[in-house]
Write an enzyme that holds these catalytic residues in place. Structure first.
Site, mmCIF file in Angstrom:
data_model
loop_
_atom_site.group_PDB
_atom_site.id
_atom_site.type_symbol
_atom_site.label_atom_id
_atom_site.label_comp_id
_atom_site.label_asym_id
_atom_site.label_seq_id
_atom_site.Cartn_x
_atom_site.Cartn_y
_atom_site.Cartn_z
ATOM 1 N N LYS A 211 0.868 -1.250 -0.200
ATOM 2 C CA LYS A 211 0.104 0.135 -0.065
ATOM 3 C C LYS A 211 0.728 1.334 -0.084
ATOM 4 C CE LYS A 211 -3.697 -2.271 2.504
ATOM 5 N NZ LYS A 211 -4.569 -2.283 3.790
ATOM 6 N N PHE B 35 -15.932 3.372 7.196
ATOM 7 C CA PHE B 35 -14.557 3.655 6.857
ATOM 8 C C PHE B 35 -14.309 3.295 5.359
ATOM 9 C CE2 PHE B 35 -14.921 -1.000 7.905
ATOM 10 C CZ PHE B 35 -14.154 -1.691 6.658
ATOM 11 N N ARG C 75 -0.667 -14.810 3.657
ATOM 12 C CA ARG C 75 -1.347 -14.080 4.890
ATOM 13 C C ARG C 75 -0.567 -14.350 6.109
ATOM 14 N NH1 ARG C 75 -5.577 -11.049 4.082
ATOM 15 N NH2 ARG C 75 -6.580 -11.730 5.816
ATOM 16 N N THR D 157 -4.803 -8.114 10.553
ATOM 17 C CA THR D 157 -5.427 -6.788 9.920
ATOM 18 C C THR D 157 -4.998 -5.908 11.039
ATOM 19 O OG1 THR D 157 -7.138 -7.931 8.440
ATOM 20 C CG2 THR D 157 -7.214 -5.457 8.903
ATOM 21 N N ARG E 3 2.927 -6.778 9.243
ATOM 22 C CA ARG E 3 2.407 -5.905 10.046
ATOM 23 C C ARG E 3 2.738 -5.470 11.529
ATOM 24 N NH1 ARG E 3 -3.600 -7.670 7.530
ATOM 25 N NH2 ARG E 3 -3.300 -6.101 5.515
ATOM 26 N N ASN F 164 -2.112 -0.279 7.273
ATOM 27 C CA ASN F 164 -1.120 -1.464 7.623
ATOM 28 C C ASN F 164 -0.374 -2.040 6.593
ATOM 29 O OD1 ASN F 164 -3.206 -2.307 5.873
ATOM 30 N ND2 ASN F 164 -4.475 -3.569 7.476
ATOM 31 N N HIS G 171 -1.765 -5.585 1.486
ATOM 32 C CA HIS G 171 -2.973 -6.298 1.315
ATOM 33 C C HIS G 171 -2.620 -7.661 0.552
ATOM 34 C CE1 HIS G 171 -6.786 -7.575 -0.136
ATOM 35 N NE2 HIS G 171 -6.167 -7.937 -1.298
#
EC number: 2.7.4.6
Length: 137
Positions: A11, A59, A87, A93, A104, A114, A117
């Site tokens: 991100k 959000f 993952r 998350t 993360r 965070n 993705h």
């Protein structure tokens, strides 16, 4: 064992902090192979489609604003159990709940920013890859 593919997004916060190499390195060291990679600033329409499942949540607007706020890296990685493996590398998350050693857990503090993705299922991966890399399948 069959090979599956997953979509990973570094991100805008991860790109601006110079963490693309860390993300890619961890994926490769895990044994996943990169089959596509692109640096791009996401169009709002693509972001809204990508996060469509959250459209009714409060959000949603902030999420779309953030993901389109600067360049991101979209990549496709493949390997056995690619979705589950990636993952695990990414972590929960909520970065505060993410395990130490996960991306993360090591590098993020906020749910809204965070870093990364990752597709949450093989079905989501196919849909997301088709959105970000049409014709790759």
């Amino acid at each position: 064992m069959s090979v599956e593919r997953t979509l990973i997004l570094v991100k805008p916060d991860g790109v601006s902090r110079g963490l693309v190499g860390e993300v890619v390195g961890r994926l490769e060291r895990k044994g996943l192979t990169l089959v596509a990679l692109e640096l791009r600033t996401l169009e709002r329409s693509v972001a809204e489609t990508h996060y469509g499942e959250h459209a009714s949540k409060p959000f949603f607007g902030e999420l779309v604003d953030f993901i389109t706020s600067g360049p991101l890296v979209a990549l496709v990685a493949e390997g056995p159990r690619a979705v589950e493996a990636s993952r695990g590398l990414i972590g929960a998350t909520d970065p505060v709940k993410a395990a130490p050693g996960s991306l993360r857990g090591d590098y993020a503090l906020e749910i809204g920013q965070n870093l990364v993705h990752g597709s949450d299922s093989p079905e989501s991966a196919k849909r997301e890859i088709d959105l970000f890399f049409p014709g790759l399948s």
